[in-house]
Design an enzyme around this catalytic site. Structure first.
Site, PDB file in Angstrom:
ATOM      1  CE  LYS A   1      -0.247  -0.171   5.057  1.00 42.00           C
ATOM      2  NZ  LYS A   1      -1.082  -0.572   6.215  1.00 42.00           N
TER       3      LYS A   1
ATOM      4  CE1 TYR B   1      10.736  32.624   4.466  1.00 46.61           C
ATOM      5  CE2 TYR B   1      10.935  30.246   4.150  1.00 46.61           C
ATOM      6  CZ  TYR B   1      10.668  31.508   3.645  1.00 46.61           C
ATOM      7  OH  TYR B   1      10.341  31.656   2.326  1.00 46.61           O
TER       8      TYR B   1
ATOM      9  CG  MET C   1       7.797  24.093  -0.257  1.00 42.83           C
ATOM     10  SD  MET C   1       6.654  25.081  -1.222  1.00 42.83           S
ATOM     11  CE  MET C   1       5.547  25.680   0.031  1.00 42.83           C
TER      12      MET C   1
ATOM     13  NE  ARG D   1      -7.002   1.048  11.790  1.00 44.48           N
ATOM     14  CZ  ARG D   1      -5.753   0.827  11.389  1.00 44.48           C
ATOM     15  NH1 ARG D   1      -4.835   1.735  11.625  1.00 44.48           N
ATOM     16  NH2 ARG D   1      -5.426  -0.286  10.793  1.00 44.48           N
TER      17      ARG D   1
END
Ligand SMILES: *Cc1c(COP(=O)(O)O)cnc(C)c1O
Length: 383
Positions: free
Chosen positions: A47, A268, A316, A141
């Protein structure tokens, strides 16, 4: 003007762009480990694009190294594997009630049944389906709640007697299998109960499967006819007890180097200032590529075999490292993580730095990375 011959492929891709290298030989080795570890079959769980390693490549490799079946969440993932040419049995276990059941059965995909509504929809849309009844063994779940289990088994048995369905499996999933202090005896017991109930209704599932990677490593009592192994195939050991091989190496070129004075703030928010005069290296990848921003100031990378810390905020597209005295020049390659054999950070180091688990790191790697696959069996036999 004459055009130079194209540069040889090997090396250049790694040196010029952030590159993720997947080593299929490690995946084959890990698969063999689990095939030895379990008395039953190994279902390779691929998966989430094979935990970020490439679903079809991981599937093919695992099947060549002892796995006999494939497991995925959605039908879409299963059909992608069929489209890639994989013919092994595939189980899909997580779908909405109105999923494309007919298409799945047409492509010979086995289906988990997670509720009575799912059973009814499969009977209506895809007669003849091969199904695994999924019991909730303690996660609240996915899977059928215990109080609805007997009813589901009975309905499935009746459909089977009418020739509308083939119940080939019963499955559960453990909540706490990786914790040696908390062996999931409750889940095990509930699963054994569920299997007895299913048999009492006349069902004869040839597969009953509960264990994933952690239980297969730690808990022989949780092993039934098959183990569903995902994380372990790609070298992730949630129990931290066995030596599996990591299959990913992430490299990036140093695209800039600068000398800075003591006190220079970086990135930043100015979250870090150089404590002494130093040299900073810029790597052209960031959280868009899957480096967790929360690992800012805690993770490191390896350059020239030396670990250098990530400083300032991971942004980013960029990450800054403190090179200190290393005389690195632009164009040299940093190893962000690898198998750890040469002292480089591993996926686990990055997960620890981010306070998360390795699964989240490997499945979060971004589409912008170049991807290279090595260690395929055919290539190895040529050597
Ligand atoms: C993901 C998953 C697995 C594989 O678990 P690992 O711990 O990665 O081996 C097995 N079964 C189910 C139902 C899953 O969702």
């Amino acid at each position: 003007m004459t055009l130079a011959a194209p540069a040889p492929y090997a090396g250049t891709a790694v040196a010029t762009r952030p590159t993720l290298t997947v080593d299929l030989a490690a995946i084959a080795e890990n698969t063999r480990f689990f095939a030895r570890r379990t008395p039953g079959e190994v279902m390779a769980v691929v998966k989430a694009d094979g935990f970020g390693h490439g679903a079809a490549a991981v599937a093919r490799t695992a099947l060549g190294a002892g796995a006999t079946r494939l497991g995925v969440t959605s039908i879409a993932e299963a059909l992608d594997l069929r489209a890639a040419g994989l013919v092994a049995p595939i189980l899909s276990w997580l779908n909405p009630v109105d999923a494309g059941w007919a298409d799945a059965v047409h492509h010979d995909v086995e289906l988990a049944v997670a509720s009575r509504e799912h059973l009814d929809a499969i009977l209506r849309d895809a007669p003849g389906a091969r199904v695994h009844l999924h019991l909730d063994t303690g996660m609240a779940r996915d899977g059928v709640a215990p109080d609805a289990w007997a009813g589901l088994c009975l309905a499935a048995r009746r459909a089977e007697q009418r020739g509308q369905l083939d119940v080939v499996g019963v499955m559960g999933h453990l909540a706490c299998a990786e914790d040696p202090e908390y062996p999931d005896a409750t889940g095990r017991t509930r699963f054994a109960w569920g299997l007895r109930v299913a048999r009492a209704t006349g069902l004869r599932p040839s597969q009953h499967h509960l264990a994933a990677t952690a239980a297969t490593i730690l808990d022989p009592l949780a092993q039934h006819t098959m183990s569903r192994i995902g994380a372990g195939l790609v070298g992730i050991d949630p129990t931290r007890t066995v030596p599996l091989g990591g299959a990913l190496t992430l490299t990036a070129p140093v695209v800039g180097v600068r000398s800075v004075r003591a006190g220079t703030p970086v990135g930043y928010g100015h979250t870090w200032r150089a404590p002494t005069p130093t040299r900073l290296g810029l790597l052209p990848l960031g959280y868009a590529d899957g480096l967790p921003r929360v690992a800012s100031g805690r993770a490191s990378v390896s350059i020239r075999g030396v670990r250098v810390p990530v400083v300032g905020r991971i942004s980013m597209d960029m990450t800054v490292v403190d090179l200190g005295d290393l005389a690195v020049v632009p164009g040299e390659v940093a190893t962000v993580f690898g198998a750890g054999d040469d002292g480089e950070p591993t996926v686990r180091d990055w997960a620890d730095a981010a306070g998360t688990l390795e699964h989240e790191i490997v499945t979060g790697l971004g589409p912008r990375l170049d991807r290279v696959v090595v260690g395929a069996p055919a290539l190895r036999s040529l050597r």
